[in-house]
Design a protein around this motif. Structure first.
Motif, mmCIF file in Angstrom:
data_model
loop_
_atom_site.group_PDB
_atom_site.id
_atom_site.type_symbol
_atom_site.label_atom_id
_atom_site.label_comp_id
_atom_site.label_asym_id
_atom_site.label_seq_id
_atom_site.Cartn_x
_atom_site.Cartn_y
_atom_site.Cartn_z
ATOM 1 N N PRO A 103 1.025 -1.234 0.097
ATOM 2 C CA PRO A 103 0.066 -0.037 -0.009
ATOM 3 C C PRO A 103 0.989 1.197 -0.024
ATOM 4 O O PRO A 103 2.189 1.086 0.455
ATOM 5 C CB PRO A 103 -0.654 -0.130 1.315
ATOM 6 N N PRO A 104 0.312 2.585 -0.357
ATOM 7 C CA PRO A 104 1.137 3.636 -0.541
ATOM 8 C C PRO A 104 2.116 4.093 0.718
ATOM 9 O O PRO A 104 3.202 4.399 0.855
ATOM 10 C CB PRO A 104 0.201 4.704 -0.464
ATOM 11 N N SER A 105 1.524 3.721 2.062
ATOM 12 C CA SER A 105 2.080 3.875 3.215
ATOM 13 C C SER A 105 3.044 2.814 3.521
ATOM 14 O O SER A 105 4.106 3.153 4.465
ATOM 15 C CB SER A 105 1.198 3.523 4.292
ATOM 16 N N GLY A 106 3.211 1.743 2.730
ATOM 17 C CA GLY A 106 4.373 0.784 2.854
ATOM 18 C C GLY A 106 5.611 0.984 2.034
ATOM 19 O O GLY A 106 6.619 0.409 2.301
ATOM 20 N N ILE A 107 5.348 2.131 1.173
ATOM 21 C CA ILE A 107 6.669 2.248 0.252
ATOM 22 C C ILE A 107 7.755 3.020 0.991
ATOM 23 O O ILE A 107 8.733 2.641 0.910
ATOM 24 C CB ILE A 107 5.949 2.810 -0.899
ATOM 25 N N PRO A 108 7.449 4.024 1.521
ATOM 26 C CA PRO A 108 8.559 5.028 2.351
ATOM 27 C C PRO A 108 9.318 4.044 3.289
ATOM 28 O O PRO A 108 10.721 4.021 3.205
ATOM 29 C CB PRO A 108 7.951 6.033 2.899
ATOM 30 N N PRO A 109 8.869 3.272 3.891
ATOM 31 C CA PRO A 109 9.690 2.387 4.929
ATOM 32 C C PRO A 109 10.541 1.380 4.103
ATOM 33 O O PRO A 109 11.574 1.265 4.507
ATOM 34 C CB PRO A 109 8.690 1.670 5.758
ATOM 35 N N LEU A 110 10.061 0.877 3.178
ATOM 36 C CA LEU A 110 10.825 0.050 2.331
ATOM 37 C C LEU A 110 12.041 0.903 1.794
ATOM 38 O O LEU A 110 13.149 0.285 1.777
ATOM 39 C CB LEU A 110 9.906 -0.616 1.009
ATOM 40 N N VAL A 138 -12.490 -0.963 -7.725
ATOM 41 C CA VAL A 138 -12.209 -1.576 -6.489
ATOM 42 C C VAL A 138 -10.811 -1.440 -6.188
ATOM 43 O O VAL A 138 -9.805 -2.160 -6.740
ATOM 44 C CB VAL A 138 -12.788 -2.867 -6.280
ATOM 45 N N ALA A 139 -10.213 -0.568 -5.290
ATOM 46 C CA ALA A 139 -8.656 -0.732 -4.782
ATOM 47 C C ALA A 139 -8.614 -1.572 -3.536
ATOM 48 O O ALA A 139 -9.438 -2.090 -2.903
ATOM 49 C CB ALA A 139 -8.571 0.798 -4.587
ATOM 50 N N GLY A 140 -7.258 -1.631 -3.338
ATOM 51 C CA GLY A 140 -7.037 -2.401 -1.914
ATOM 52 C C GLY A 140 -5.652 -3.070 -2.333
ATOM 53 O O GLY A 140 -5.152 -3.478 -3.536
ATOM 54 N N VAL A 141 -4.886 -3.543 -1.300
ATOM 55 C CA VAL A 141 -3.678 -4.131 -1.358
ATOM 56 C C VAL A 141 -3.969 -5.738 -1.567
ATOM 57 O O VAL A 141 -5.088 -6.160 -1.003
ATOM 58 C CB VAL A 141 -2.964 -3.978 0.265
ATOM 59 N N MET A 163 -7.028 1.844 2.567
ATOM 60 C CA MET A 163 -6.322 0.661 2.382
ATOM 61 C C MET A 163 -5.900 -0.173 3.369
ATOM 62 O O MET A 163 -5.561 -1.265 3.220
ATOM 63 C CB MET A 163 -5.266 0.907 1.101
ATOM 64 N N THR A 164 -5.578 0.826 4.516
ATOM 65 C CA THR A 164 -5.188 0.040 5.612
ATOM 66 C C THR A 164 -6.128 0.198 6.713
ATOM 67 O O THR A 164 -6.125 0.093 7.883
ATOM 68 C CB THR A 164 -3.978 0.856 6.313
ATOM 69 N N GLY A 165 -7.422 0.048 6.365
ATOM 70 C CA GLY A 165 -8.650 0.186 7.109
ATOM 71 C C GLY A 165 -9.176 1.306 7.967
ATOM 72 O O GLY A 165 -9.784 1.151 9.012
#
Lengths: 306, 524
Positions: free
Chosen positions: B180-187, B297-300, B508-510
């Motif tokens: 999800p978009p929020s997971g990209i910066p930490p990676l 319909v979006a989503g991880v 996407m993260t609830g």
């Protein structure tokens, strides 16, 4: 109480080869290969063991020779399914029929000859217990070695690295290859191990429980083994239970007859098979359980990295 | 061709390259997947390999990682020519790879999975997994079974597994496509830490923004060849795209939707437990689809998209008593199978092209018949071959499918072309409702734009469309409204104006649930 002693004793004797062969099949199927040629491998093991006992008199040598003969047959099977990329079901059936045929051919001159049964050992003290003693503790050594082997394999599959690799290959050969395991190598070892145990099981039937050679003497036990593995959901602990259950079912037939109850013998003989069909159908209905325990790649041809 | 000659001279290049590819070629039959590819990778750099799907990026990586053998050319590792026969050899050299489609074993635990790649036992590894998680910001429970993990967590397992082998070079194949978009910066933070420690990273992607924010150098591939090597921070998306696809990036044109009043398809309070124990439970799903609109319909991935598509298409059916929960054009059809629903005017493009969307061994005419047989192609039980052929030909022409004619086997088509064919085939059925799952997965940018434009055209003709996609950019391009799926629940509907990356990202993260679900936000 003689019938009870007979029931226990007969169950152990009938269950031992089923258990041995099923353990081998669990290992093969865990690696993702469905080996349907068990019946043929048991037949080959049986006839070779019979001949070896006849000429050497050594039952142990015969068990090993029977195992090696079936192992040789399993090498053919391994070649067809792993290198020639044959369909596992068709190849298994073909190799199995070939094995039955070869066994019949080789065994022709020995038809209906008999050999001395494998020596029974008395477990000290325990075999003196009335009723139970002779039933449980007066048997050839393999009867006791088979459950030990089961425990060993259970431990191996659950806790050892070898077991982990085997399960990994069976679940996803592509991933196993990607992390650097030789999928074909692992499956080859699993197949010949399963073949060896099937041969030993056939040998045991021939030289310990019946002591004679007759064409077709494996009489469908190879198929019961395959059903048993599925019935047990590829779990060793359940294979143990299943083997003794099927052993009891096959001996129940003799008991009913001896009790003088008049039931058509054909019906009685078919009981183990009916039990197999019913058990497998019921268990397969639970798709979730199958999905969680079945080796995912079972029966699928692995093309490798070509 | 400007290959091999270093165009961009930065300080890293004074050192000896870690990995040098020298005129690598790979052919599959007549098809040249890689042609004279020469690239140098230096220690501590994050190097992008940019290219469309089918440009030969994956083939190149597979050769470096020992999965495929090059037809010709040399691979030089730390100054010495090497032959990488297998992934095991690659790993012993110090090359690690994180796959796009993970190579994890679902029925094993995290620690067991990792222990398959290193000498230690699973028990001994657990504390080290935790330690690596701490150090690189990759928290994961070593004793969890992999099938219970989210896709983001699985990627972390892959990365930790890779790191435990102390690689000098890590190949990452489209790593952000599952986040999800929020997971990209930490990676990215993790990757920068790794690069600072001297590890080289080959970052494969077709997402231009990511490459510009992360990488120091980019090698651009097109049709199996290197077409340029640039410093992506000095480029714009447009210039990169032009190099990548050889022309301007096409943008679809659209006018505001004019949806009809009566819903074409409805789902009412649907709760469904999948038969697959690793599947996602759909929970209280409500959905209304009107003619003349595209609902995205979006989503991880792995949050119930597959289950939703299967229950809409009729591959999964409901008990008769619950048939009112799904309506097509007002007809209760929850209990109907896929064929019966198609008769009501539903068409479906599944996410797997081979095996579900088309049968690889059959030719395109036969594949046309699979769904179009009811449209006058069968008379008195016999197939009208001429008609079927005409239909297949028209589909090929309309969608600009590149193939060797209507009698080409489906498997001989590239992914993008096959997808165009399948979409075209479903469009020709003149459906009232079209459900499309991942319309442009693995499809090159040009073909993807064509498919998206076609979906919008269909909407303008009054068809109701539902598009399930992992790619947010795609949904922003085509959808009139969006709903986000998270752990089997659907968010409220957002209009185009409301659907910002931030809102969708939080959904996407609830974020749409009353009580935000635990940990997925930081976990993913």
């Amino acid at each position: 109480m003689a019938w009870f002693t007979f029931l226990i004793s007969g169950t152990l004797l009938a269950a031992t080869p089923l258990l041995i062969a099923a353990l081998g099949e669990v290992i093969v199927e865990k690696s993702g290969v469905l080996n349907l040629s068990i019946e043929g491998m048991m037949s080959v093991g049986a006839v070779v063991a019979f001949i070896v006992v006849l000429y050497s008199g050594s039952h142990w040598l015969a068990l090993v020779a029977g195992g090696m003969a079936a192992l040789a047959l399993s090498v053919i099977f391994a070649f067809v399914v792993l290198l020639a990329l044959g369909n596992q079901v068709v190849s298994g059936l073909a190799v199995g029929l070939f094995g039955i045929g070869v066994a019949g051919l080789v065994g022709k001159p020995y038809e209906n000859m008999t050999v001395a049964p494998m020596q029974r050992i008395d477990v000290p003290l325990l075999s003196d217990i009335p009723v139970l003693g002779p039933g449980l503790f007066h048997h050839p050594l393999p009867v006791y070695l088979a459950p030990l082997l089961a425990v060993l394999l259970w431990w191996m599959l659950k806790y050892s690295k070898v077991g982990l690799v085997l399960r990994a290959v069976g679940e996803s050969p592509e991933s196993a290859n990607a992390v650097g395991y030789n999928v074909v190598g692992v499956r080859f070892l699993a197949i010949i191990f399963g073949g060896f145990l099937a041969g030993v099981a056939g040998a045991f039937i021939c030289i310990a429980s019946s002591t004679l050679w007759a064409d077709g003497m494996i009489a469908g036990r190879g198929w019961i083994v395959i059903a048993l593995v599925m019935f047990a959901m590829w779990r060793v602990e359940r294979v143990i239970i299943g083997a003794y259950l099927f052993g009891a079912a096959s001996i129940g037939e003799l008991l009913v007859q001896s009790a003088g109850i008049s039931v058509p013998s054909q019906l009685m003989t078919s009981i183990p098979y009916i039990v197999t069909i019913v058990a497998v159908s019921i268990l397969s209905m639970d798709g979730k359980r199958v999905r969680l325990n079945a080796p995912v790649s079972l029966g699928r041809v692995y093309l490798g990295t070509h | 061709m400007a290959i091999g000659k270093e165009q961009v001279l930065t300080s890293v290049e004074q050192r000896q390259p870690l990995l040098q590819l020298d005129r690598l070629c790979k052919s599959f039959g007549a098809m040249r997947a890689n042609e004279d590819v020469s690239i140098s990778i230096y220690p501590g750099e994050i190097h992008a390999i940019l290219g469309e799907n089918g440009a030969g990026k994956s083939t190149l990586m597979k050769m470096i990682y020992g999965v495929l053998a090059p037809s010709s050319g040399r691979i030089v590792w730390q100054g010495e020519e090497v032959t990488v026969q297998s992934p095991a050899v690659a790993r012993s050299l110090g090359i690690g790879m994180v796959f796009q489609h993970f190579s994890l074993f679902e029925t094993l635990t995290v620690a067991e999975n990792i222990s398959l790649s290193v000498p230690e036992s699973a028990a001994a590894l657990s504390p080290r997994i935790a330690e690596f998680g701490q150090r690189f910001g990759l928290p994961v429970d070593p004793l969890a079974l992999v099938h219970s993990l989210s896709v983001g967590q699985r990627q972390r397992v892959e990365l930790i597994r890779c790191l435990l082998q102390k690689p000098r070079l890590i190949i990452m194949d489209e790593p952000t496509s599952v986040l999800p978009p929020s997971g990209i910066p930490p990676l990215f933070e993790t990757l920068r830490t790794l690069a600072d420690e001297g590890c080289a990273i080959l970052f494969i992607s077709h997402k231009l923004d990511e490459i510009r924010s992360l990488c120091q150098r980019a090698t651009i591939m097109r049709a199996g060849k290197v077409v340029g090597a640039v410093d992506p921070t000095r480029e714009t998306n447009e210039t990169l795209a032009r190099m990548m696809i050889g022309r301007e990036l096409p943008h679809p044109t659209r006018v505001p939707a004019k949806p009809g009043e009566t819903p074409a398809m409805e789902i009412r309070n649907l709760t469904s437990v999948p038969t697959d124990p690793f599947g996602v439970v759909l929970n209280d799903v409500d959905l209304t689809l009107r003619p003349g609109e595209i609902l995205g319909v979006a989503g991880v991935s792995g949050n119930g998209q597959k289950e939703l598509a299967s229950i809409l298409s009729g591959e999964t059916t409901l008990p008769r008593a619950e048939r009112e929960r799904i309506l097509i054009d007002g007809v209760a059809c929850g209990h109907m199978n896929a064929g019966q629903r198609r008769a009501l005017g539903l068409a479906f493009v599944p996410e797997e092209r081979n095996g579900r969307g088309a049968i690889p061994e059959m030719n395109l005419v036969q594949n046309t018949l699979l769904t179009a047989h009811a449209n006058g192609l069968v008379r008195r039980g016999f197939i009208n071959r001429k008609e079927a052929r005409t239909l297949a030909d028209r589909c090929i022409a309309d969608m600009d499918v590149r193939c060797q004619g209507a009698y080409a086997e489906a498997r001989s088509l590239s992914g993008g072309n096959l997808q165009k064919f399948i979409v075209g085939r479903e469009i020709m059925l003149k459906p009232k409702v079209l459900i499309v799952a991942q319309p442009t997965w693995g499809v090159d940018v040009g073909a993807a734009a064509a498919i998206r434009q076609e979906l919008i055209r269909l909407r303008d003709d009054g068809v109701a469309l539902l598009v399930v996609s992992d790619e947010l950019e795609e949904l922003f391009e085509v959808a009139d409204r969006m709903q986000v799926i998270f752990r089997g629940r659907l968010s409220p509907s957002l209009t185009r104006a409301e659907a910002s990356t931030a809102t969708i990202g939080s959904y996407m993260t609830g974020g749409f649930l009353d009580r935000p679900a635990d940990s997925e936000a930081e976990a993913a």
